[in-house]
Design a protein around this motif. Structure first.
Motif, PDB file in Angstrom:
ATOM      1  N   TYR A 110       0.852  -1.187   0.000  1.00 10.56           N
ATOM      2  CA  TYR A 110       0.000   0.000   0.000  1.00 10.56           C
ATOM      3  C   TYR A 110       0.888   1.238   0.000  1.00 10.56           C
ATOM      4  O   TYR A 110       1.804   1.364   0.816  1.00 10.56           O
ATOM      5  N   ALA A 157      -5.115   7.880   7.519  1.00 15.61           N
ATOM      6  CA  ALA A 157      -3.792   7.256   7.438  1.00 15.61           C
ATOM      7  C   ALA A 157      -2.900   8.009   6.466  1.00 15.61           C
ATOM      8  O   ALA A 157      -1.678   8.017   6.603  1.00 15.61           O
ATOM      9  N   GLY A 168      -0.026   7.404   8.951  1.00 17.66           N
ATOM     10  CA  GLY A 168      -0.279   5.971   8.842  1.00 17.66           C
ATOM     11  C   GLY A 168       0.924   5.192   8.367  1.00 17.66           C
ATOM     12  O   GLY A 168       1.186   4.081   8.836  1.00 17.66           O
ATOM     13  N   ALA A 180       2.691   2.044  10.227  1.00 11.43           N
ATOM     14  CA  ALA A 180       2.804   0.743   9.565  1.00 11.43           C
ATOM     15  C   ALA A 180       4.252   0.283   9.447  1.00 11.43           C
ATOM     16  O   ALA A 180       4.541  -0.911   9.510  1.00 11.43           O
ATOM     17  N   VAL A 206      -8.443  -0.274  11.514  1.00 12.54           N
ATOM     18  CA  VAL A 206      -7.845  -1.160  10.508  1.00 12.54           C
ATOM     19  C   VAL A 206      -8.952  -1.770   9.657  1.00 12.54           C
ATOM     20  O   VAL A 206      -9.932  -2.314  10.182  1.00 12.54           O
ATOM     21  N   THR A 250       3.874  -5.329  13.234  1.00 17.30           N
ATOM     22  CA  THR A 250       2.578  -4.820  13.686  1.00 17.30           C
ATOM     23  C   THR A 250       1.570  -5.965  13.702  1.00 17.30           C
ATOM     24  O   THR A 250       1.892  -7.102  13.320  1.00 17.30           O
ATOM     25  N   LEU A 261      -0.986  -6.001  11.765  1.00 19.05           N
ATOM     26  CA  LEU A 261      -1.629  -6.051  10.458  1.00 19.05           C
ATOM     27  C   LEU A 261      -1.497  -7.446   9.851  1.00 19.05           C
ATOM     28  O   LEU A 261      -0.409  -8.012   9.787  1.00 19.05           O
ATOM     29  N   GLU A 292      -4.633  -6.291   5.135  1.00 15.09           N
ATOM     30  CA  GLU A 292      -5.184  -5.269   6.019  1.00 15.09           C
ATOM     31  C   GLU A 292      -4.445  -3.950   5.827  1.00 15.09           C
ATOM     32  O   GLU A 292      -3.259  -3.934   5.480  1.00 15.09           O
ATOM     33  N   LEU A 293      -5.139  -2.848   6.076  1.00 19.72           N
ATOM     34  CA  LEU A 293      -4.511  -1.535   5.984  1.00 19.72           C
ATOM     35  C   LEU A 293      -5.077  -0.611   7.043  1.00 19.72           C
ATOM     36  O   LEU A 293      -6.179  -0.823   7.557  1.00 19.72           O
ATOM     37  N   ILE A 294      -4.296   0.408   7.398  1.00 16.14           N
ATOM     38  CA  ILE A 294      -4.754   1.416   8.352  1.00 16.14           C
ATOM     39  C   ILE A 294      -5.627   2.418   7.607  1.00 16.14           C
ATOM     40  O   ILE A 294      -5.193   3.018   6.617  1.00 16.14           O
TER      41      ILE A 294
END
Length: 269
Positions: free
Chosen positions: A27, A67, A109, A113, A134, A156, A158, A162-164
């Motif tokens: 991302y 983020a 963000g 991450a 998330v 993390t 995550l 998944e993403l913030i």
């Protein structure tokens, strides 16, 4: 740095446009780290900037940061006067030892991450009891406190895909008095230890970062005396939790953490 292995760039306009997770996907928010070194395992970028999230939203009970909110956005945001802890934003940003060009591009963000021990946005968020929202690839979402979101150096909670989406700072924490201390081997070096204290309606909190492999938040009902603070540091942060790298040895970091913690305690007492 050219990412010569990337063969696809996705530019989603809504959550429904986000592509299904697959190996080799990264991302892209600001990209200041992503483009700083070779990334031979990355073959697809998903550009989060095209989602056009509002950078900063002020609610009655919290501050919401996308983020993709940049460091510059954060430092320049007009916020309620009673949120006196906003005075932390610029000192934390300056702890990144980054140029104005980086501030203009790097995101809150992205800093979370990346999960570097010296990630100053991690310090800020932990000190102000922030939670990260998330997004999961199946359409679900969850909130996780930032001090539990970062689990180690570069690690993390995550999961795959998944993403913030956003970071949420409660107004109660933003109304607290704060104190920050940083130390490094050189005046413009990466933080060897970065600590923040806060006194508010929930008592006294001390956030320890940069000297440790992950953030630690110590909580007390009121400012502790020197002995209790020292014992709590020893009991809650083990010797193995302190970091050794080019920016500081573990024994030095452990010592200066105690010194800076006492300075903060005296200032906020």
């Amino acid at each position: 740095m050219d990412l010569s292995f990337v063969t696809q760039i996705s530019a989603p306009r809504s959550r429904d446009d986000l592509p299904a997770p697959e190996p080799g996907t990264a991302y892209l928010a600001g990209g200041t780290w992503l483009y700083s070194e070779p990334q031979p395992t990355i073959t697809r970028l998903v550009d989060l900037a095209t989602l056009d999230w509002p950078a900063i939203t002020v609610h009655d009970d919290e501050l919401e940061l996308a983020a993709t909110c940049t460091i510059e956005n954060l430092c320049d945001a007009p916020l309620p006067a009673e949120w006196v802890a906003k005075s932390l934003f610029r000192p934390c940003a300056e702890s990144l030892v980054a140029s104005w060009k980086i501030w203009h591009t790097a995101t809150v963000g992205g800093n979370l991450a990346l999960a570097l021990p010296a990630g100053a946005m991690i310090t800020l968020c932990c000190a102000l009891d922030a939670e990260a929202l998330v997004w999961a690839p199946d359409g679900g979402e969850r909130r996780v406190p930032v001090d539990r979101f970062v689990t180690g150096a570069g690690r993390t909670t995550l999961g795959a895909g998944e993403l913030i989406r956003s970071i949420h700072l409660p107004a109660a924490a933003l109304r607290g008095r704060t104190s920050l201390r940083k130390i490094a081997y050189s005046p413009l070096g990466r933080s060897g230890a970065l600590l923040v204290g806060r006194v508010g309606s929930d008592g006294f909190t001390l956030t320890v970062t940069a000297s440790t492999i992950r953030p630690f938040v110590l909580r007390f009902p009121a400012p502790p005396d020197p002995g209790l603070l020292s014992r709590s540091l020893s009991e809650q942060i083990s010797v193995d939790d302190y970091l050794t790298d080019a920016h500081g040895a573990a024994d030095w970091r452990r010592h200066v953490t105690g010194v800076l913690a006492e300075e903060i305690r005296r200032e906020l007492e």
